[in-house]
Design a protein around this motif. Structure first.
Motif, PDB file in Angstrom:
ATOM      1  N   ARG A 105     -23.081 -29.007 -54.101  1.00  0.00           N
ATOM      2  CA  ARG A 105     -23.107 -27.771 -52.913  1.00  0.00           C
ATOM      3  C   ARG A 105     -23.098 -28.143 -51.883  1.00  0.00           C
ATOM      4  NH1 ARG A 105     -28.713 -24.942 -54.966  1.00  0.00           N
ATOM      5  NH2 ARG A 105     -29.286 -27.383 -55.095  1.00  0.00           N
ATOM      6  N   THR A 106     -22.746 -29.340 -51.447  1.00  0.00           N
ATOM      7  CA  THR A 106     -22.568 -30.006 -50.160  1.00  0.00           C
ATOM      8  C   THR A 106     -21.110 -29.878 -49.785  1.00  0.00           C
ATOM      9  OG1 THR A 106     -24.183 -31.799 -50.484  1.00  0.00           O
ATOM     10  CG2 THR A 106     -22.533 -32.039 -48.659  1.00  0.00           C
ATOM     11  N   SER A 107     -20.718 -29.447 -48.568  1.00  0.00           N
ATOM     12  CA  SER A 107     -19.363 -29.064 -48.236  1.00  0.00           C
ATOM     13  C   SER A 107     -18.442 -30.151 -48.429  1.00  0.00           C
ATOM     14  CB  SER A 107     -19.271 -28.546 -46.840  1.00  0.00           C
ATOM     15  OG  SER A 107     -19.520 -29.778 -45.918  1.00  0.00           O
ATOM     16  N   LEU A 108     -17.117 -30.009 -48.777  1.00  0.00           N
ATOM     17  CA  LEU A 108     -16.285 -31.064 -48.788  1.00  0.00           C
ATOM     18  C   LEU A 108     -16.152 -31.996 -47.409  1.00  0.00           C
ATOM     19  CD1 LEU A 108     -13.344 -29.586 -50.751  1.00  0.00           C
ATOM     20  CD2 LEU A 108     -14.708 -31.261 -51.448  1.00  0.00           C
ATOM     21  N   GLN A 109     -16.256 -31.335 -46.471  1.00  0.00           N
ATOM     22  CA  GLN A 109     -15.966 -31.749 -45.160  1.00  0.00           C
ATOM     23  C   GLN A 109     -16.996 -32.713 -44.757  1.00  0.00           C
ATOM     24  OE1 GLN A 109     -16.903 -29.688 -41.344  1.00  0.00           O
ATOM     25  NE2 GLN A 109     -14.674 -30.285 -40.586  1.00  0.00           N
ATOM     26  N   SER A 110     -18.155 -32.394 -45.263  1.00  0.00           N
ATOM     27  CA  SER A 110     -19.530 -33.338 -45.220  1.00  0.00           C
ATOM     28  C   SER A 110     -19.205 -34.738 -45.851  1.00  0.00           C
ATOM     29  CB  SER A 110     -20.866 -32.636 -45.386  1.00  0.00           C
ATOM     30  OG  SER A 110     -21.137 -31.621 -44.603  1.00  0.00           O
ATOM     31  N   TRP A 111     -18.745 -34.373 -46.997  1.00  0.00           N
ATOM     32  CA  TRP A 111     -18.203 -35.558 -48.105  1.00  0.00           C
ATOM     33  C   TRP A 111     -17.481 -36.486 -47.459  1.00  0.00           C
ATOM     34  CZ3 TRP A 111     -20.412 -37.659 -52.258  1.00  0.00           C
ATOM     35  CH2 TRP A 111     -21.345 -36.957 -52.659  1.00  0.00           C
ATOM     36  N   PHE A 112     -16.153 -35.797 -47.055  1.00  0.00           N
ATOM     37  CA  PHE A 112     -15.304 -36.814 -46.513  1.00  0.00           C
ATOM     38  C   PHE A 112     -15.690 -37.278 -45.134  1.00  0.00           C
ATOM     39  CE2 PHE A 112     -10.881 -35.603 -47.486  1.00  0.00           C
ATOM     40  CZ  PHE A 112     -11.013 -35.028 -48.848  1.00  0.00           C
ATOM     41  N   TYR A 113     -16.617 -36.753 -44.403  1.00  0.00           N
ATOM     42  CA  TYR A 113     -17.268 -37.455 -43.200  1.00  0.00           C
ATOM     43  C   TYR A 113     -18.038 -38.596 -43.656  1.00  0.00           C
ATOM     44  CZ  TYR A 113     -19.058 -38.303 -38.380  1.00  0.00           C
ATOM     45  OH  TYR A 113     -19.133 -38.961 -37.475  1.00  0.00           O
ATOM     46  N   ALA A 114     -18.815 -38.387 -44.756  1.00  0.00           N
ATOM     47  CA  ALA A 114     -19.784 -39.630 -45.256  1.00  0.00           C
ATOM     48  C   ALA A 114     -18.732 -40.730 -45.705  1.00  0.00           C
ATOM     49  CB  ALA A 114     -20.431 -39.159 -46.303  1.00  0.00           C
ATOM     50  N   ILE A 115     -17.727 -40.335 -46.471  1.00  0.00           N
ATOM     51  CA  ILE A 115     -16.778 -41.442 -46.893  1.00  0.00           C
ATOM     52  C   ILE A 115     -16.086 -42.140 -45.427  1.00  0.00           C
ATOM     53  CG2 ILE A 115     -14.428 -41.894 -47.862  1.00  0.00           C
ATOM     54  CD1 ILE A 115     -15.320 -39.597 -50.020  1.00  0.00           C
ATOM     55  N   TYR A 116     -15.807 -41.416 -44.678  1.00  0.00           N
ATOM     56  CA  TYR A 116     -15.338 -41.887 -43.245  1.00  0.00           C
ATOM     57  C   TYR A 116     -16.467 -42.998 -42.920  1.00  0.00           C
ATOM     58  CZ  TYR A 116     -14.603 -42.277 -38.416  1.00  0.00           C
ATOM     59  OH  TYR A 116     -14.380 -42.647 -36.985  1.00  0.00           O
ATOM     60  N   LEU A 117     -17.706 -42.620 -42.871  1.00  0.00           N
ATOM     61  CA  LEU A 117     -18.620 -43.713 -42.314  1.00  0.00           C
ATOM     62  C   LEU A 117     -18.791 -44.862 -43.006  1.00  0.00           C
ATOM     63  CD1 LEU A 117     -21.470 -41.003 -41.314  1.00  0.00           C
ATOM     64  CD2 LEU A 117     -19.891 -41.942 -39.826  1.00  0.00           C
ATOM     65  N   PHE A 118     -18.477 -44.783 -44.340  1.00  0.00           N
ATOM     66  CA  PHE A 118     -18.687 -45.996 -45.024  1.00  0.00           C
ATOM     67  C   PHE A 118     -17.387 -46.938 -44.802  1.00  0.00           C
ATOM     68  CE2 PHE A 118     -22.206 -44.014 -47.264  1.00  0.00           C
ATOM     69  CZ  PHE A 118     -22.641 -44.965 -48.041  1.00  0.00           C
ATOM     70  N   ILE A 119     -16.235 -46.269 -44.492  1.00  0.00           N
ATOM     71  CA  ILE A 119     -15.065 -47.153 -44.400  1.00  0.00           C
ATOM     72  C   ILE A 119     -15.117 -47.599 -43.003  1.00  0.00           C
ATOM     73  CG2 ILE A 119     -12.488 -46.845 -43.844  1.00  0.00           C
ATOM     74  CD1 ILE A 119     -12.565 -44.758 -46.284  1.00  0.00           C
ATOM     75  N   ALA A 120     -15.505 -46.835 -41.743  1.00  0.00           N
ATOM     76  CA  ALA A 120     -15.335 -47.206 -40.397  1.00  0.00           C
ATOM     77  C   ALA A 120     -16.290 -48.119 -40.134  1.00  0.00           C
ATOM     78  CB  ALA A 120     -15.520 -45.897 -39.494  1.00  0.00           C
ATOM     79  N   THR A 121     -17.628 -48.177 -40.847  1.00  0.00           N
ATOM     80  CA  THR A 121     -18.907 -48.930 -40.321  1.00  0.00           C
ATOM     81  C   THR A 121     -18.501 -50.353 -40.936  1.00  0.00           C
ATOM     82  OG1 THR A 121     -20.950 -49.526 -40.192  1.00  0.00           O
ATOM     83  CG2 THR A 121     -20.216 -48.170 -42.154  1.00  0.00           C
ATOM     84  N   ARG A 122     -18.983 -51.272 -40.053  1.00  0.00           N
ATOM     85  CA  ARG A 122     -19.072 -52.758 -40.679  1.00  0.00           C
ATOM     86  C   ARG A 122     -20.115 -53.129 -41.641  1.00  0.00           C
ATOM     87  NH1 ARG A 122     -19.120 -58.467 -37.758  1.00  0.00           N
ATOM     88  NH2 ARG A 122     -18.010 -59.606 -39.037  1.00  0.00           N
ATOM     89  N   HIS A 123     -21.359 -52.573 -41.266  1.00  0.00           N
ATOM     90  CA  HIS A 123     -22.739 -52.990 -41.798  1.00  0.00           C
ATOM     91  C   HIS A 123     -23.231 -52.016 -42.618  1.00  0.00           C
ATOM     92  CE1 HIS A 123     -23.114 -56.260 -39.028  1.00  0.00           C
ATOM     93  NE2 HIS A 123     -22.516 -55.673 -38.309  1.00  0.00           N
ATOM     94  N   GLY A 124     -22.269 -50.916 -43.027  1.00  0.00           N
ATOM     95  CA  GLY A 124     -22.789 -49.931 -44.039  1.00  0.00           C
ATOM     96  C   GLY A 124     -23.606 -48.692 -43.543  1.00  0.00           C
ATOM     97  N   VAL A 125     -24.122 -47.927 -44.252  1.00  0.00           N
ATOM     98  CA  VAL A 125     -24.666 -46.439 -43.732  1.00  0.00           C
ATOM     99  C   VAL A 125     -25.944 -46.481 -44.463  1.00  0.00           C
ATOM    100  CG1 VAL A 125     -24.245 -44.286 -43.438  1.00  0.00           C
ATOM    101  CG2 VAL A 125     -22.513 -45.618 -43.444  1.00  0.00           C
ATOM    102  N   SER A 126     -26.973 -46.078 -43.873  1.00  0.00           N
ATOM    103  CA  SER A 126     -28.329 -45.899 -44.626  1.00  0.00           C
ATOM    104  C   SER A 126     -28.258 -44.253 -45.014  1.00  0.00           C
ATOM    105  CB  SER A 126     -29.353 -46.304 -43.744  1.00  0.00           C
ATOM    106  OG  SER A 126     -29.470 -45.504 -42.642  1.00  0.00           O
ATOM    107  N   GLY A 127     -29.333 -44.186 -45.920  1.00  0.00           N
ATOM    108  CA  GLY A 127     -29.463 -42.902 -46.370  1.00  0.00           C
ATOM    109  C   GLY A 127     -30.123 -41.861 -45.164  1.00  0.00           C
ATOM    110  N   LYS A 128     -30.874 -42.659 -44.434  1.00  0.00           N
ATOM    111  CA  LYS A 128     -31.449 -41.977 -43.219  1.00  0.00           C
ATOM    112  C   LYS A 128     -30.321 -41.575 -42.204  1.00  0.00           C
ATOM    113  CE  LYS A 128     -35.172 -40.835 -42.478  1.00  0.00           C
ATOM    114  NZ  LYS A 128     -35.923 -39.810 -43.032  1.00  0.00           N
TER     115      LYS A 128
END
Length: 291
Positions: free
Chosen positions: A74-97
């Motif tokens: 039920r999460t928007s596709l834009q939110s999913w895409f932005y989450a994927i973008y953060l995982f790609i753009a960051t060097r150290h990973g992304v936490s749940g918080k």
């Protein structure tokens, strides 16, 4: 899409859910392709109000999100895409918080999204045997309990890394560092006949008998690299050790600790980024294609 995405550029490329859905359709099927029902090479048009496209020839529907991590979310596709973008753009990973704060979702949703994206990154490349010159090294990561450093550290997860010189990195959890365990991992992942470089752990001594050209770097004697005249190769484990150094620092700074249950997903995430030091848009589309 630019090769190096800023946040501003990301939202210009994906301003809403429809733009995200169009990208999924383009990457997975193409806006024009042979219809699975009528067989005609046809254009597919977005159906208003639905995550679906219709064949211009027969009207058959295609649901590009079906069978993906987006399907029942039920999460928007834009939110999913932005989450994927953060995982790609960051060097150290992304936490749940961090996902919780950035996306404005519950922690439970953010944690689930993060784990699904890591699983996607783990499987995106498929499997290919490592070959040529491969560095091997095991490490101990995670865990809450304090204990001695190095091999045998209490409460830690044992992981093994394999780095192909000039190629990809693979990593996985292992139950122990016994000969049988390490031999099985190497045979499953490294092509026989390859040159392999390891430290002096005695469990690696079996590799020559299995057809590998094995060289040992004796760290205990302050040896970090040496030239092997037999195989015309420089033996060291610098690349795989650099991977472990970044991985451990990233876990400590971003996640504090990780559980053994999900360690393989975090390993897959970091290996994916190490294997794809290319344009972020190429990494992005590779993940979407792997959905």
């Amino acid at each position: 899409m630019p090769s190096k995405l800023t946040v501003k550029q990301f939202f210009a490329e994906f301003p809403d859910d429809e733009a995200c859905l169009n990208r999924v359709m383009e990457v997975r099927y193409g806006m024009r392709h042979a219809c699975g029902k009528c067989g005609v090479e046809a254009t597919f048009h977005k159906i208003t109000g639905r995550r679906a496209f219709a064949c211009a020839a027969c009207g058959d529907h295609v649901y590009p999100c079906a069978g993906t991590i987006f399907q029942d979310s039920r999460t928007s596709l834009q939110s999913w895409f932005y989450a994927i973008y953060l995982f790609i753009a960051t060097r150290h990973g992304v936490s749940g918080k961090e996902l919780e704060r950035t996306l404005g979702v519950t922690y439970k949703t953010a944690w689930r999204m993060g784990q699904q994206i890591r699983q996607l990154m783990t499987t995106a490349d498929g499997f290919a045997m490592l070959k040529g010159h491969v560095e091997l090294d095991e490490a101990y990561v995670g865990g809450r309990r304090p204990g001695k450093r190095g091999r045998g550290a209490a409460g830690k997860t044992i992981v093994m890394g394999m780095a192909e010189r000039g190629g990809k990195i693979a990593a996985q959890t292992i139950p122990n560092v016994k000969k049988e365990t390490l031999r099985g991992v190497v045979l499953e992942n490294v092509e026989p006949g390859s040159i392999v470089s390891t430290d002096e752990l005695i469990s690696y001594g079996l590799l020559t008998g299995d057809g590998y050209k094995h060289g040992t770097v004796k760290h205990g004697e302050k040896e970090w690299s040496y030239y092997d005249y037999r195989h015309d190769a420089v033996h060291n484990t610098n690349r795989v050790e650099s991977f472990w150094k970044l991985f451990k620092k990233s876990i400590a700074s971003t996640h504090i600790h990780i559980s053994a249950k999900y360690a393989d997903r975090y390993l897959g995430e970091f290996a994916f980024r190490s294997n794809h030091r290319v344009m972020e848009n190429a990494m992005f589309d590779l993940l979407i294609a792997a959905l």
